[in-house]
Structures are given as structure tokens and as C-alpha cells.
Design an enzyme around this catalytic site. Structure first.
Site, PDB file in Angstrom:
ATOM      1  N   ALA A  96       0.804  -1.221   0.000  1.00 20.51           N
ATOM      2  CA  ALA A  96       0.000   0.000   0.000  1.00 20.51           C
ATOM      3  C   ALA A  96       0.839   1.273   0.000  1.00 20.51           C
ATOM      4  O   ALA A  96       0.377   2.322  -0.402  1.00 20.51           O
ATOM      5  CB  ALA A  96      -0.935   0.004   1.219  1.00 20.51           C
ATOM      6  N   LYS A  97       2.071   1.176   0.499  1.00 21.29           N
ATOM      7  CA  LYS A  97       3.004   2.316   0.544  1.00 21.29           C
ATOM      8  C   LYS A  97       2.362   3.540   1.189  1.00 21.29           C
ATOM      9  O   LYS A  97       2.520   4.669   0.720  1.00 21.29           O
ATOM     10  CB  LYS A  97       3.540   2.639  -0.848  1.00 21.29           C
ATOM     11  CG  LYS A  97       4.296   1.464  -1.491  1.00 21.29           C
ATOM     12  CD  LYS A  97       4.843   1.837  -2.851  1.00 21.29           C
ATOM     13  CE  LYS A  97       5.623   0.680  -3.459  1.00 21.29           C
ATOM     14  NZ  LYS A  97       4.754  -0.449  -3.875  1.00 21.29           N
ATOM     15  N   ARG A  98       1.672   3.321   2.284  1.00 16.23           N
ATOM     16  CA  ARG A  98       1.021   4.424   2.991  1.00 16.23           C
ATOM     17  C   ARG A  98       2.065   5.282   3.701  1.00 16.23           C
ATOM     18  O   ARG A  98       3.120   4.794   4.111  1.00 16.23           O
ATOM     19  CB  ARG A  98       0.027   3.894   4.026  1.00 16.23           C
ATOM     20  CG  ARG A  98      -1.076   3.006   3.473  1.00 16.23           C
ATOM     21  CD  ARG A  98      -1.921   3.698   2.442  1.00 16.23           C
ATOM     22  NE  ARG A  98      -3.160   2.985   2.172  1.00 16.23           N
ATOM     23  CZ  ARG A  98      -3.886   3.138   1.077  1.00 16.23           C
ATOM     24  NH1 ARG A  98      -3.484   3.988   0.131  1.00 16.23           N
ATOM     25  NH2 ARG A  98      -5.005   2.464   0.906  1.00 16.23           N
TER      26      ARG A  98
END
Length: 285
Positions: A96-98
């Protein structure tokens, strides 16, 4: 599954004799036969890949954007449940690379660990430690920080040199991230790092700075990373690596009018080949 992510990962690697992670990046335009262009088949496509490769991998890595763009988050939930049912020993990394702070990060953590019940999630550390802390409340979950990514543009920031003391050159930014993740930030032992297979020298440098952290290494297969160089640079007995391949496995056999059995069989063959390449590159003794 309640197991600690690292322990689950190590167990899956031993059981399946694998460092391979299959990335689940469904693109309906590439689906086989009558499924082509039909986003309602995202679950069916990904579940077939999972069923065909579950004994060959150490992790699965669904990329949330490929589901959200097709309004298929419900299919992602079904897929996560399916993986837990058919491959409970294989950890699932939500890609998700939040990267946000405070209450927003808490909501992203709930999304990853409550809604999707992921075992780990990819995160951007750009906003600092307080953007990572909300995820640390979820004991045992893996938090995989972007460090030296596989895309060429990663050098724009990650390869910049920080100011050092007394006028001396400081660390490169990605080196600083690796030191933080291996040191003060890793309070609960949950952190891991993303390092691209397209930069084997940097993989080796990150491993030097973070000798025991798990490394998620994308970039073999379609992105052109060298599997053997990746393993030599990153694998250590005390430091697991998770080498990810997506398109090269997913779409190995989706041309033409093949049915699910045919494309899933081709995906299995591609995953088996990749697994063997990685295993053969591991230093012996």
C-alpha cells in the site's frame, strides 16, 4: 494468523524452500480468454494464481491500487480470506506504501490489519517516526519501509547525500533510513525494508547496515533485476529476504484463449523456475 510476521515468514521459507514472493497486481486487460477486460474476475484470476503457487512461495503481495482502481476492494477482502484458508502458513504483505501521520495513519493501519487482515504492510517513512508509530500498536505485524526502491527515479531523493558533521559528507538518504530501521525506530522488532533488485550494490549496502532485518526485494522478472546478484547481495542466515515477482508470474500464460487451468499452470511453472533460481544462488555452507 496470530504469529509474528518475521516468524511466519521464516517458517514459510523453510517449509516451501523459497525466497519467492508472488505479487498480485491484477490487470483485467491482461486476463486470459473470456475473462479479458472483465474486472469482476479479479478474484477468480488471483485466487487461481494463489492456488497454483501456494507451495512455492514465502509470501503473497497484493498491490492495493490494482483493486481500488477497479472498485474491487471487496474482491481483495475475499482474496485475503482465500489465502488464509488455502495457505495459512504463507504471510500476506499488503503493498500500500502508505505514509501519513496521527489519526490518518491509525485509519490506514485499521484498513491493513482489520479490514484486510494483512500480516505486513509497506509504508513510506518520508514523514518520520510518528507516521510509523500508529502501525506499531499492532503487535507482531510487519512494517516494511521504503528504503532504496527499484524505480530509476528513486535516486532523485534516496541517493542524495545528507550533511555530515564538521563539514564531512554524511550518509546517503537510503543509508540513513536503513540505520534508523535497524536501530532506534525498531522498538518492537517489526520493521523491514524495501530494496530494489535493480540495485544489487545498494542491496548489499543495506544488508551491511541492517544485517538482520527482513528485506523485501522487488524488481526481478519484468523489471530486469538479476536474481542471482540479488540473493548474493541480500541473503544472510540471520537476515531473510523476500524476492518479489509479479508480471513475470501472473501473465506467463495468459495470451490467447486459455482457460484457468492453462494460465495457472504457466504461472506455476514461472514461479517454480524463479524459486529454483533464487535457491541455487544462495551461498552454501
Amino acid at each position: 494468523m496470530s504469529a509474528d510476521f518475521r516468524a511466519q515468514l521464516v517458517a514459510a521459507q523453510a517449509t516451501n524452500q523459497s525466497m519467492l514472493c508472488v505479487g498480485l497486481d491484477p490487470e483485467p486487460s491482461k486476463f486470459p480468454g473470456a475473462w479479458q477486460g472483465d474486472p469482476s474476475r479479479i478474484f477468480d484470476f488471483c485466487a487461481a494464481i494463489v492456488d497454483a503457487t501456494k507451495d512455492l512461495v514465502c509470501a503473497f503481495k497484493p498491490q492495493i491500487a490494482y483493486f481500488a482502481a477497479q472498485r474491487a476492494e471487496d474482491q481483495l477482502e475475499r482474496l485475503m480470506a482465500h489465502i488464509r484458508a488455502v495457505a495459512p502458513q504463507v504471510p500476506v504483505i499488503l503493498d500500500a506504501k502508505r505514509g501519513d501521520i496521527g489519526a490518518t495513519a491509525e485509519q490506514y493501519a485499521r484498513e491493513a490489519f482489520e479490514r484486510y487482515r494483512a500480516d505486513a504492510v509497506t509504508l513510506s517513512p518520508f514523514m518520520g517516526l510518528d507516521s510509523i508509530e500508529p502501525y506499531m500498536k499492532w503487535a507482531g505485524k510487519g512494517l516494511i519501509l521504503l528504503c532504496r526502491t527499484s524505480n530509476p527515479g528513486g535516486s532523485d531523493l534516496q541517493a542524495q547525500r545528507l550533511a555530515g558533521a564538521d563539514g564531512q559528507p554524511g550518509s546517503l538518504l537510503y543509508e540513513h533510513i536503513a540505520r534508523l530501521a535497524a536501530g532506534d525506530w525498531n522498538r518492537g522488532g517489526q520493521l523491514a525494508l524495501v530494496v530494489g533488485a535493480t540495485f544489487p550494490a545498494e542491496v548489499a549496502r543495506v544488508r551491511e547496515l541492517a544485517p538482520t532485518l527482513p528485506l523485501l526485494i522487488p524488481g526481478i522478472g519484468a523489471q530486469g533485476g538479476d536474481a542471482e546478484a540479488t540473493v548474493r547481495a541480500g541473503w544472510r542466515p540471520e537476515g531473510p529476504i523476500v524476492v518479489s515477482s509479479s508480471r513475470a508470474v501472473l501473465y506467463a500464460g495468459t495470451q490467447g484463449e486459455q482457460g484457468p487451468a492453462r494460465f495457472a499452470g504457466a504461472a506455476r511453472h514461472a514461479a517454480l523456475t524463479a524459486r529454483e533460481q533464487l535457491q541455487q544462488a544462495r551461498p552454501r555452507g
